[in-house]
Design a protein around this motif. Structure first.
Motif, PDB file in Angstrom:
ATOM      1  N   ALA A 112       0.823  -1.209   0.000  1.00 11.41           N
ATOM      2  CA  ALA A 112       0.000   0.000   0.000  1.00 11.41           C
ATOM      3  C   ALA A 112       0.854   1.256   0.000  1.00 11.41           C
ATOM      4  CB  ALA A 112      -0.928  -0.011   1.216  1.00 11.41           C
ATOM      5  N   GLY A 113       1.921   1.266   0.794  1.00 10.97           N
ATOM      6  CA  GLY A 113       2.803   2.427   0.813  1.00 10.97           C
ATOM      7  C   GLY A 113       3.488   2.665  -0.519  1.00 10.97           C
ATOM      8  N   TYR A 114       3.872   1.592  -1.209  1.00  6.59           N
ATOM      9  CA  TYR A 114       4.480   1.732  -2.532  1.00  6.59           C
ATOM     10  C   TYR A 114       3.474   2.287  -3.537  1.00  6.59           C
ATOM     11  CZ  TYR A 114       6.622   0.397  -6.977  1.00  6.59           C
ATOM     12  OH  TYR A 114       7.140   0.408  -8.238  1.00  6.59           O
ATOM     13  N   GLY A 115       2.241   1.838  -3.436  1.00 11.55           N
ATOM     14  CA  GLY A 115       1.210   2.354  -4.340  1.00 11.55           C
ATOM     15  C   GLY A 115       0.969   3.835  -4.149  1.00 11.55           C
ATOM     16  N   PHE A 116       0.897   4.283  -2.887  1.00  5.03           N
ATOM     17  CA  PHE A 116       0.687   5.710  -2.633  1.00  5.03           C
ATOM     18  C   PHE A 116       1.906   6.538  -3.029  1.00  5.03           C
ATOM     19  CE2 PHE A 116      -2.616   4.313   0.498  1.00  5.03           C
ATOM     20  CZ  PHE A 116      -3.668   5.025  -0.066  1.00  5.03           C
ATOM     21  N   ALA A 117       3.104   5.962  -2.966  1.00 11.65           N
ATOM     22  CA  ALA A 117       4.312   6.717  -3.281  1.00 11.65           C
ATOM     23  C   ALA A 117       4.546   6.855  -4.779  1.00 11.65           C
ATOM     24  CB  ALA A 117       5.529   6.043  -2.633  1.00 11.65           C
ATOM     25  N   ARG A 118       4.123   5.867  -5.581  1.00 12.70           N
ATOM     26  CA  ARG A 118       4.518   5.832  -6.975  1.00 12.70           C
ATOM     27  C   ARG A 118       3.374   5.965  -7.975  1.00 12.70           C
ATOM     28  NH1 ARG A 118       8.996   7.206  -5.753  1.00 12.70           N
ATOM     29  NH2 ARG A 118      10.923   6.052  -6.207  1.00 12.70           N
ATOM     30  N   LEU A 130      -7.104   9.877   4.323  1.00 16.12           N
ATOM     31  CA  LEU A 130      -7.961   9.023   5.146  1.00 16.12           C
ATOM     32  C   LEU A 130      -7.152   7.930   5.837  1.00 16.12           C
ATOM     33  CD1 LEU A 130     -11.049   8.632   2.758  1.00 16.12           C
ATOM     34  CD2 LEU A 130     -10.839  10.098   4.774  1.00 16.12           C
ATOM     35  N   VAL A 131      -6.115   7.433   5.145  1.00 16.47           N
ATOM     36  CA  VAL A 131      -5.240   6.440   5.769  1.00 16.47           C
ATOM     37  C   VAL A 131      -4.527   7.048   6.971  1.00 16.47           C
ATOM     38  CG1 VAL A 131      -3.178   5.036   5.437  1.00 16.47           C
ATOM     39  CG2 VAL A 131      -4.933   5.097   3.671  1.00 16.47           C
ATOM     40  N   VAL A 132      -3.997   8.264   6.802  1.00 22.41           N
ATOM     41  CA  VAL A 132      -3.332   8.946   7.914  1.00 22.41           C
ATOM     42  C   VAL A 132      -4.331   9.237   9.036  1.00 22.41           C
ATOM     43  CG1 VAL A 132      -2.067  11.027   8.592  1.00 22.41           C
ATOM     44  CG2 VAL A 132      -1.576   9.921   6.401  1.00 22.41           C
ATOM     45  N   LEU A 187      -3.875  -3.502  13.126  1.00 23.90           N
ATOM     46  CA  LEU A 187      -3.345  -2.680  14.210  1.00 23.90           C
ATOM     47  C   LEU A 187      -2.231  -1.768  13.704  1.00 23.90           C
ATOM     48  CD1 LEU A 187      -3.392  -2.183  17.307  1.00 23.90           C
ATOM     49  CD2 LEU A 187      -1.640  -3.960  17.492  1.00 23.90           C
ATOM     50  N   LYS A 188      -2.413  -0.432  13.862  1.00 28.13           N
ATOM     51  CA  LYS A 188      -1.427   0.592  13.479  1.00 28.13           C
ATOM     52  C   LYS A 188      -1.068   0.530  11.996  1.00 28.13           C
ATOM     53  CE  LYS A 188      -0.994   1.673  17.865  1.00 28.13           C
ATOM     54  NZ  LYS A 188      -1.516   2.928  18.437  1.00 28.13           N
ATOM     55  N   ALA A 189      -1.941   0.005  11.160  1.00 22.40           N
ATOM     56  CA  ALA A 189      -1.616  -0.140   9.736  1.00 22.40           C
ATOM     57  C   ALA A 189      -1.434   1.222   9.065  1.00 22.40           C
ATOM     58  CB  ALA A 189      -2.709  -0.936   9.021  1.00 22.40           C
ATOM     59  N   GLY A 190      -2.185   2.221   9.473  1.00 17.77           N
ATOM     60  CA  GLY A 190      -2.037   3.546   8.884  1.00 17.77           C
ATOM     61  C   GLY A 190      -0.645   4.114   9.079  1.00 17.77           C
ATOM     62  N   TYR A 194       2.239   4.885   6.117  1.00 15.84           N
ATOM     63  CA  TYR A 194       2.918   6.184   6.055  1.00 15.84           C
ATOM     64  C   TYR A 194       4.439   6.013   6.034  1.00 15.84           C
ATOM     65  CZ  TYR A 194       4.576  10.765   7.543  1.00 15.84           C
ATOM     66  OH  TYR A 194       5.252  11.950   7.625  1.00 15.84           O
ATOM     67  N   ILE A 195       4.969   5.113   6.863  1.00 15.17           N
ATOM     68  CA  ILE A 195       6.422   4.881   6.904  1.00 15.17           C
ATOM     69  C   ILE A 195       6.924   4.386   5.551  1.00 15.17           C
ATOM     70  CG2 ILE A 195       8.213   3.422   7.908  1.00 15.17           C
ATOM     71  CD1 ILE A 195       6.685   3.538  10.553  1.00 15.17           C
ATOM     72  N   PHE A 196       6.224   3.422   4.962  1.00 13.30           N
ATOM     73  CA  PHE A 196       6.661   2.891   3.665  1.00 13.30           C
ATOM     74  C   PHE A 196       6.521   3.941   2.572  1.00 13.30           C
ATOM     75  CE2 PHE A 196       6.066  -1.457   5.475  1.00 13.30           C
ATOM     76  CZ  PHE A 196       7.317  -1.945   5.141  1.00 13.30           C
TER      77      PHE A 196
END
Length: 331
Positions: A112-118, A130-132, A187-190, A194-196
């Motif tokens: 998911a983090g890679y998708g949001f980044a690229r 919304l994820v944040v 748990l804490k997935a958001g 964000y980190i990724f």
């Protein structure tokens, strides 16, 4: 007209400056070390007290001269807690559960983090916002809808369409945690997403362009090129996920209230100690347990519960600190 300076006054002033220049760094170093020692003591004092209590004999409870070091050392407290918790099967079951959810959470949030980044698509910024936002929402507000969702779990109404039932009851099983971990909603997935995202945004796009020229698609580029370069966030998220999942009481009590997991057993340990401690000590089922001794047994159980995390920290703390420094958590 020449100005005549008093050499004695100049030497005294120079001497005072030299003393001040030497003294201030020393005082600052002493203050810094005292501050670090004080903060460290505040952090590790609960663990030290747990170790102290765990080795106390029952007769040391009412000895006012004992502060940290017991007079009568004993391992009886550990034996009692091992029996109350059925510790080794409980630890194995908890580790299997935590390891599975940790792997699923790490892989799903990395994707998911890679998708949001690229990848940019309509509404991507709103979706990431919304994820944040899920980091800020109290977990208690999600309790009722998540409980109802997994009590009558259905995907696109297929279960009701083919069976006529309202859904499948997944409570008191591992499936709710597995599903939420695999879909990056656990748990804490958001925070993990964000980190990724922050890390992948810092990687040069030329790497992906070169992979695209070589014929690699998006999935192959992610698993063969981007993921091997994401070792720092992988270590960070893996350790965070392991520790938080191991200590979690929200999802475990919500989805697996009857499961044999460490957080649930530790939460019920005071009641179990009050009920079974007299019979374990050979006092008979009608006898009442000493509340101070119950507190001692509970502290010993908490120590046994956190020992795997202490051992994990001792082995990986250097890699963990380095990985946090190299991810988007601090930059």
């Amino acid at each position: 007209m020449a100005i005549i300076r008093d050499p004695s006054k100049e030497s005294v002033q120079a001497r005072m400056n030299r003393i001040r220049n030497k003294t201030l760094p020393i005082l600052w170093s002493v203050f810094r070390y005292l501050l670090i020692i004080g903060i460290t003591f505040i952090i590790i004092y609960p663990i030290i007290s747990k170790f102290s209590v765990a080795f106390k004999d029952k007769q040391d409870i009412y000895n006012p001269t004992i502060y940290m070091i017991p007079v009568h050392f004993t391992l009886d407290n550990f034996k009692i807690v091992l029996d109350l918790l059925d510790y080794w099967p409980l630890l194995l079951n908890t580790m299997i559960y935590v390891f599975i959810t940790m792997l699923l959470t790490t892989m799903s949030t990395a994707l998911a983090g890679y998708g949001f980044a690229r990848f940019t698509f309509p509404g991507s910024n709103l979706l990431f916002a919304l994820v944040v936002l899920t980091i800020l929402i109290p977990m208690s507000t999600l309790m009722v809808p998540m409980y109802l969702h997994f009590r009558s779990f259905d995907v696109l109404g297929l279960v009701r369409l083919f069976s006529g039932q309202e859904g499948i009851n997944l409570l008191n099983s591992y499936w709710p945690s597995i599903i939420t971990s695999a879909t990056a909603t656990g748990l804490k997935a958001g925070l993990f997403v964000y980190i990724f995202r922050q890390f992948f945004r810092g990687l040069p796009k030329e790497i992906e362009e070169a992979a695209l020229i070589d014929g690699a698609g998006g999935i192959k580029t992610f698993f063969a090129i981007m993921l091997p370069n994401a070792i720092p966030p992988l270590i960070t998220v893996t350790l965070f996920s392991f520790v938080w999942q191991y200590n979690d009481t929200f999802y475990t009590s919500l989805f697996m209230s009857e499961g044999a997991l460490m957080p649930l057993k530790i939460a019920s340990l005071p009641a179990d100690a009050n009920q079974f401690l007299p019979s374990i000590m050979g006092l008979g089922s009608s006898a009442k347990a000493d509340p101070n001794y119950v507190a001692l047994v509970v502290d010993t159980g908490i120590l046994l519960a956190i020992l795997p995390l202490i051992a994990l920290y001792l082995f990986v703390q250097r890699h963990f600190v380095e990985s946090v420094e190299r991810t988007g958590v601090v930059g």
